[in-house]
Write a protein that holds these residues in place. Sequence first.
Motif, PDB file in Angstrom:
ATOM      1  N   THR A   4     112.349  45.950  86.156  1.00 42.27           N
ATOM      2  CA  THR A   4     111.987  44.616  85.710  1.00 42.27           C
ATOM      3  C   THR A   4     110.638  44.691  85.021  1.00 42.27           C
ATOM      4  OG1 THR A   4     113.136  43.654  87.579  1.00 42.27           O
ATOM      5  CG2 THR A   4     111.543  42.254  86.468  1.00 42.27           C
ATOM      6  N   ARG A   5     110.576  44.170  83.806  1.00 41.62           N
ATOM      7  CA  ARG A   5     109.308  44.117  83.067  1.00 41.62           C
ATOM      8  C   ARG A   5     109.346  42.855  82.233  1.00 41.62           C
ATOM      9  NH1 ARG A   5     106.887  46.871  78.027  1.00 41.62           N
ATOM     10  NH2 ARG A   5     104.706  47.086  78.611  1.00 41.62           N
ATOM     11  N   LEU A   6     108.624  41.849  82.699  1.00 41.68           N
ATOM     12  CA  LEU A   6     108.610  40.566  82.012  1.00 41.68           C
ATOM     13  C   LEU A   6     107.285  40.368  81.295  1.00 41.68           C
ATOM     14  CD1 LEU A   6     110.071  38.240  84.812  1.00 41.68           C
ATOM     15  CD2 LEU A   6     111.286  39.245  82.879  1.00 41.68           C
ATOM     16  N   SER A   7     107.358  39.777  80.129  1.00 38.07           N
ATOM     17  CA  SER A   7     106.139  39.418  79.410  1.00 38.07           C
ATOM     18  C   SER A   7     105.554  38.168  80.061  1.00 38.07           C
ATOM     19  CB  SER A   7     106.452  39.137  77.941  1.00 38.07           C
ATOM     20  OG  SER A   7     107.232  37.952  77.843  1.00 38.07           O
ATOM     21  N   PHE A   8     104.366  37.796  79.645  1.00 39.18           N
ATOM     22  CA  PHE A   8     103.713  36.591  80.152  1.00 39.18           C
ATOM     23  C   PHE A   8     104.613  35.377  79.909  1.00 39.18           C
ATOM     24  CE2 PHE A   8     100.848  32.964  79.773  1.00 39.18           C
ATOM     25  CZ  PHE A   8     100.052  33.107  80.886  1.00 39.18           C
ATOM     26  N   LYS A   9     105.104  35.250  78.700  1.00 43.66           N
ATOM     27  CA  LYS A   9     105.972  34.123  78.327  1.00 43.66           C
ATOM     28  C   LYS A   9     107.261  34.121  79.155  1.00 43.66           C
ATOM     29  CE  LYS A   9     108.239  32.058  74.338  1.00 43.66           C
ATOM     30  NZ  LYS A   9     108.502  32.157  72.902  1.00 43.66           N
ATOM     31  N   ASP A  10     107.855  35.304  79.330  1.00 44.35           N
ATOM     32  CA  ASP A  10     109.086  35.412  80.117  1.00 44.35           C
ATOM     33  C   ASP A  10     108.843  35.040  81.578  1.00 44.35           C
ATOM     34  OD1 ASP A  10     110.482  36.240  77.869  1.00 44.35           O
ATOM     35  OD2 ASP A  10     110.275  38.377  78.353  1.00 44.35           O
ATOM     36  N   MET A  11     107.692  35.439  82.097  1.00 36.23           N
ATOM     37  CA  MET A  11     107.363  35.131  83.493  1.00 36.23           C
ATOM     38  C   MET A  11     107.223  33.612  83.674  1.00 36.23           C
ATOM     39  SD  MET A  11     106.761  36.876  86.338  1.00 36.23           S
ATOM     40  CE  MET A  11     105.698  37.072  87.749  1.00 36.23           C
ATOM     41  N   CYS A  12     106.552  32.961  82.728  1.00 34.02           N
ATOM     42  CA  CYS A  12     106.420  31.499  82.791  1.00 34.02           C
ATOM     43  C   CYS A  12     107.797  30.844  82.772  1.00 34.02           C
ATOM     44  CB  CYS A  12     105.579  30.976  81.623  1.00 34.02           C
ATOM     45  SG  CYS A  12     103.824  31.359  81.742  1.00 34.02           S
ATOM     46  N   ALA A  13     108.655  31.315  81.891  1.00 34.23           N
ATOM     47  CA  ALA A  13     109.998  30.739  81.775  1.00 34.23           C
ATOM     48  C   ALA A  13     110.835  31.027  83.020  1.00 34.23           C
ATOM     49  CB  ALA A  13     110.693  31.283  80.529  1.00 34.23           C
ATOM     50  N   GLU A  14     110.756  32.237  83.530  1.00 35.84           N
ATOM     51  CA  GLU A  14     111.547  32.636  84.697  1.00 35.84           C
ATOM     52  C   GLU A  14     111.257  31.753  85.911  1.00 35.84           C
ATOM     53  OE1 GLU A  14     114.123  34.898  87.137  1.00 35.84           O
ATOM     54  OE2 GLU A  14     113.882  35.020  84.960  1.00 35.84           O
ATOM     55  N   PHE A  15     109.977  31.398  86.089  1.00 38.69           N
ATOM     56  CA  PHE A  15     109.583  30.640  87.273  1.00 38.69           C
ATOM     57  C   PHE A  15     109.239  29.182  86.972  1.00 38.69           C
ATOM     58  CE2 PHE A  15     109.040  35.042  88.515  1.00 38.69           C
ATOM     59  CZ  PHE A  15     109.706  35.031  89.725  1.00 38.69           C
ATOM     60  N   ASP A  16     109.442  28.786  85.725  1.00 36.62           N
ATOM     61  CA  ASP A  16     109.194  27.408  85.313  1.00 36.62           C
ATOM     62  C   ASP A  16     107.782  26.959  85.690  1.00 36.62           C
ATOM     63  OD1 ASP A  16     109.818  25.015  84.052  1.00 36.62           O
ATOM     64  OD2 ASP A  16     110.637  24.114  85.883  1.00 36.62           O
ATOM     65  N   VAL A  17     106.802  27.779  85.316  1.00 36.94           N
ATOM     66  CA  VAL A  17     105.396  27.450  85.533  1.00 36.94           C
ATOM     67  C   VAL A  17     104.686  27.431  84.185  1.00 36.94           C
ATOM     68  CG1 VAL A  17     105.292  28.405  87.878  1.00 36.94           C
ATOM     69  CG2 VAL A  17     104.713  29.866  85.930  1.00 36.94           C
ATOM     70  N   THR A  18     103.571  26.748  84.158  1.00 39.85           N
ATOM     71  CA  THR A  18     102.783  26.695  82.932  1.00 39.85           C
ATOM     72  C   THR A  18     101.967  27.972  82.779  1.00 39.85           C
ATOM     73  OG1 THR A  18     100.874  25.676  84.004  1.00 39.85           O
ATOM     74  CG2 THR A  18     102.580  24.176  83.123  1.00 39.85           C
ATOM     75  N   PRO A  19     101.574  28.303  81.558  1.00 40.80           N
ATOM     76  CA  PRO A  19     100.695  29.455  81.372  1.00 40.80           C
ATOM     77  C   PRO A  19      99.403  29.319  82.182  1.00 40.80           C
ATOM     78  CG  PRO A  19     101.623  28.816  79.266  1.00 40.80           C
ATOM     79  CD  PRO A  19     102.027  27.751  80.268  1.00 40.80           C
ATOM     80  N   ARG A  20      98.907  28.101  82.275  1.00 40.63           N
ATOM     81  CA  ARG A  20      97.677  27.867  83.039  1.00 40.63           C
ATOM     82  C   ARG A  20      97.871  28.251  84.511  1.00 40.63           C
ATOM     83  NH1 ARG A  20      94.313  22.183  83.332  1.00 40.63           N
ATOM     84  NH2 ARG A  20      92.642  22.999  84.621  1.00 40.63           N
ATOM     85  N   THR A  21      99.012  27.879  85.075  1.00 41.92           N
ATOM     86  CA  THR A  21      99.307  28.216  86.473  1.00 41.92           C
ATOM     87  C   THR A  21      99.367  29.720  86.663  1.00 41.92           C
ATOM     88  OG1 THR A  21     100.518  26.155  86.837  1.00 41.92           O
ATOM     89  CG2 THR A  21     101.030  27.988  88.314  1.00 41.92           C
ATOM     90  N   LEU A  22     100.070  30.389  85.782  1.00 45.76           N
ATOM     91  CA  LEU A  22     100.210  31.845  85.894  1.00 45.76           C
ATOM     92  C   LEU A  22      98.850  32.530  85.758  1.00 45.76           C
ATOM     93  CD1 LEU A  22     102.335  33.961  86.412  1.00 45.76           C
ATOM     94  CD2 LEU A  22     102.745  34.083  83.963  1.00 45.76           C
ATOM     95  N   ARG A  23      98.045  32.078  84.808  1.00 42.97           N
ATOM     96  CA  ARG A  23      96.701  32.656  84.650  1.00 42.97           C
ATOM     97  C   ARG A  23      95.854  32.406  85.895  1.00 42.97           C
ATOM     98  NH1 ARG A  23      97.408  31.028  79.189  1.00 42.97           N
ATOM     99  NH2 ARG A  23      96.437  29.019  79.621  1.00 42.97           N
ATOM    100  N   TYR A  24      96.005  31.216  86.501  1.00 45.10           N
ATOM    101  CA  TYR A  24      95.252  30.904  87.709  1.00 45.10           C
ATOM    102  C   TYR A  24      95.650  31.830  88.849  1.00 45.10           C
ATOM    103  CZ  TYR A  24      93.068  28.435  91.542  1.00 45.10           C
ATOM    104  OH  TYR A  24      92.299  28.129  92.640  1.00 45.10           O
ATOM    105  N   TYR A  25      96.935  32.076  89.019  1.00 45.08           N
ATOM    106  CA  TYR A  25      97.380  32.996  90.063  1.00 45.08           C
ATOM    107  C   TYR A  25      96.812  34.392  89.849  1.00 45.08           C
ATOM    108  CZ  TYR A  25     100.759  29.443  91.618  1.00 45.08           C
ATOM    109  OH  TYR A  25     101.362  28.303  92.086  1.00 45.08           O
ATOM    110  N   GLU A  26      96.661  34.775  88.601  1.00 43.32           N
ATOM    111  CA  GLU A  26      96.025  36.062  88.303  1.00 43.32           C
ATOM    112  C   GLU A  26      94.537  36.002  88.626  1.00 43.32           C
ATOM    113  OE1 GLU A  26      96.853  37.271  84.278  1.00 43.32           O
ATOM    114  OE2 GLU A  26      98.942  36.661  84.488  1.00 43.32           O
ATOM    115  N   TYR A  27      93.898  34.907  88.239  1.00 45.57           N
ATOM    116  CA  TYR A  27      92.464  34.738  88.457  1.00 45.57           C
ATOM    117  C   TYR A  27      92.107  34.838  89.934  1.00 45.57           C
ATOM    118  CZ  TYR A  27      87.878  32.491  88.629  1.00 45.57           C
ATOM    119  OH  TYR A  27      86.564  32.210  88.875  1.00 45.57           O
ATOM    120  N   ILE A  28      92.934  34.229  90.786  1.00 49.03           N
ATOM    121  CA  ILE A  28      92.653  34.280  92.228  1.00 49.03           C
ATOM    122  C   ILE A  28      93.294  35.505  92.881  1.00 49.03           C
ATOM    123  CG2 ILE A  28      92.240  31.809  92.418  1.00 49.03           C
ATOM    124  CD1 ILE A  28      95.050  31.547  93.682  1.00 49.03           C
TER     125      ILE A  28
END
Length: 122
Positions: A4-28
């Motif tokens: 499994t290798r998802l891009s940032f965009k694919d990850m957002c789509a896969e889990f129905d989250v915003t880019p901001r949410t995904l970046r925040y999870y990375e930040y923390i």
Amino acid sequence: MPTTRLSFKDMCAEFDVTPRTLRYYEYIELLQPERDGRSRFYHAREVARMKLIMRGRKFGFSLEDIRQWLDLYDTTEKNTAQMQAWIELADAQMGELTSRRDQIEEAISELQALRDQVAKGL
């Protein structure tokens, strides 16, 4: 088994989250994607962690509680005290959810009765 290798965009789509949410999870530091220049890629470990994050959010856990849950999954040696703490946390959350459910059921009953009373007056 395919990797499994998802891009940032694919990850957002896969889990129905915003880019901001995904970046925040990375930040923390709940997620640690592979970086290739400015691109981020998420492998099986990160996808599995994201599934646990989403499940934890669905259950109403705080992100710090979810971090502890993820730490439990990451350790090869299961610490009995850590697992016991998780069980206590889960028990408390189940109590909270049950209480909320009871409040919602009561509100639905009251609203239904009020609706029926108004409808009867028509």
